[in-house]
Design a protein around this motif. Structure first.
Motif, PDB file in Angstrom:
ATOM      1  N   LEU A  51       0.570  -0.134  58.871  1.00  0.00           N
ATOM      2  CA  LEU A  51       1.763  -0.870  59.289  1.00  0.00           C
ATOM      3  C   LEU A  51       1.433  -2.344  59.441  1.00  0.00           C
ATOM      4  O   LEU A  51       0.270  -2.711  59.640  1.00  0.00           O
ATOM      5  N   ASP A  52       2.457  -3.183  59.382  1.00  0.00           N
ATOM      6  CA  ASP A  52       2.273  -4.612  59.592  1.00  0.00           C
ATOM      7  C   ASP A  52       1.696  -4.869  60.987  1.00  0.00           C
ATOM      8  O   ASP A  52       2.048  -4.196  61.950  1.00  0.00           O
ATOM      9  N   GLY A  53       0.829  -5.862  61.053  1.00  0.00           N
ATOM     10  CA  GLY A  53       0.334  -6.274  62.354  1.00  0.00           C
ATOM     11  C   GLY A  53      -1.179  -6.262  62.418  1.00  0.00           C
ATOM     12  O   GLY A  53      -1.863  -6.090  61.414  1.00  0.00           O
ATOM     13  N   LEU A  54      -1.649  -6.458  63.610  1.00  0.00           N
ATOM     14  CA  LEU A  54      -3.068  -6.632  63.870  1.00  0.00           C
ATOM     15  C   LEU A  54      -3.633  -5.383  64.547  1.00  0.00           C
ATOM     16  O   LEU A  54      -3.062  -4.882  65.507  1.00  0.00           O
ATOM     17  N   GLU A  55      -4.767  -4.920  64.029  1.00  0.00           N
ATOM     18  CA  GLU A  55      -5.500  -3.822  64.659  1.00  0.00           C
ATOM     19  C   GLU A  55      -6.826  -4.372  65.144  1.00  0.00           C
ATOM     20  O   GLU A  55      -7.542  -4.999  64.364  1.00  0.00           O
ATOM     21  N   GLU A  56      -7.157  -4.140  66.401  1.00  0.00           N
ATOM     22  CA  GLU A  56      -8.391  -4.699  66.947  1.00  0.00           C
ATOM     23  C   GLU A  56      -9.370  -3.599  67.300  1.00  0.00           C
ATOM     24  O   GLU A  56      -8.999  -2.612  67.943  1.00  0.00           O
ATOM     25  N   ARG A  66       2.745  -6.172  54.756  1.00  0.00           N
ATOM     26  CA  ARG A  66       3.145  -5.416  53.569  1.00  0.00           C
ATOM     27  C   ARG A  66       4.088  -6.232  52.685  1.00  0.00           C
ATOM     28  O   ARG A  66       4.018  -6.167  51.464  1.00  0.00           O
ATOM     29  N   SER A  67       4.936  -7.031  53.307  1.00  0.00           N
ATOM     30  CA  SER A  67       5.884  -7.818  52.512  1.00  0.00           C
ATOM     31  C   SER A  67       5.168  -8.870  51.680  1.00  0.00           C
ATOM     32  O   SER A  67       5.640  -9.243  50.599  1.00  0.00           O
ATOM     33  N   ASP A  68       4.019  -9.362  52.160  1.00  0.00           N
ATOM     34  CA  ASP A  68       3.254 -10.373  51.425  1.00  0.00           C
ATOM     35  C   ASP A  68       2.128  -9.772  50.600  1.00  0.00           C
ATOM     36  O   ASP A  68       1.392 -10.510  49.943  1.00  0.00           O
ATOM     37  N   SER A  69       1.957  -8.442  50.684  1.00  0.00           N
ATOM     38  CA  SER A  69       0.833  -7.760  49.999  1.00  0.00           C
ATOM     39  C   SER A  69      -0.475  -8.465  50.338  1.00  0.00           C
ATOM     40  O   SER A  69      -1.290  -8.800  49.462  1.00  0.00           O
TER      41      SER A  69
END
Lengths: 108, 110
Positions: A51-56, A66-69
């Motif tokens: 999913l879009d976003g940051l995983e730490e 995802r929209s910007d690949s």
């Protein structure tokens, strides 16, 4: 077609922050993974973004748009042992493909 | 407690020979893979097996044949070895998006 682009080399100093970017092109995209590989070793899994976003995860974070690949791996408080190659890889409905890898060199 | 193991670790052989690399995983994963990593470190998937069935067969020469006797093993047989086959071959297994790689087999064809 399918492709992944990431810089071939990055150099940074101990204690610094470095960002390794990855752009991809594919259809049926599921998610973006990051792997670390030390010289002479095997790739080891670092992170996965579906999913879009940051995983730490500790000093390492991974981001996906995802929209910007586009995604990136962020390494903080760099240590000498972080010198390695870093691979982004996408998973789609058929396949998993790796980028060509980014060689990170951490200098004292 | 090795998760994914490969044998041999090093393999030096002459052109034209036939060789096999064995892979075993004790993680209970359903999916196993073979990758080739060339001298420029480009990691290319060759084959994938899910529960003993081939689900990816990339465009590799038919001299390469994977064999999966059971879901814990995925072997790679290579016929008529060529100089360009020299590379590191990695086996991997996964249950979801995370892949666990074996230590690699460095194949050198002379």
């Amino acid at each position: 077609g399918q492709s992944l682009e990431q810089p071939s080399e990055v150099t940074a100093v101990e204690g610094a922050i470095v960002q390794i970017n990855c752009t991809y092109q594919t259809s049926g995209f599921y998610g973006l993974s990051w792997y670390q590989q030390h010289d002479g070793g095997a790739p080891t899994f670092l992170s996965y973004n579906a999913l879009d976003g940051l995983e730490e995860t500790g000093r390492f974070s991974s981001f996906l748009s995802r929209s910007d690949s586009y995604g990136y791996l962020l390494l903080q408080e760099l240590q000498m042992k972080d010198s390695a190659s870093y691979f982004c890889a996408f998973t789609n409905n058929n396949d998993m493909r790796f980028g060509a890898g980014t060689r990170l060199t951490v200098k004292p | 407690d090795t998760a994914v193991s490969q044998t041999p670790k090093y393999l030096v052989t002459q052109m034209g020979n036939d060789k096999s690399i064995k892979c075993e995983q004790n993680l209970g994963h359903d999916t196993m893979y073979w990758y080739k990593q060339d001298s420029k470190k480009f990691l290319k998937i060759m084959f994938s097996y899910n529960n003993k069935e081939l689900i990816i067969n990339e465009t590799v020469p038919n001299r390469f044949s994977p064999k999966s006797p059971d879901k814990a093993h995925l072997n790679l047989h290579i016929n008529s070895l060529e100089l360009g086959d020299s590379a590191v071959y990695f086996c991997a297994s996964s249950v979801s998006y995370e892949q666990y790689f074996g230590p690699g087999t460095r194949l050198t064809v002379t």
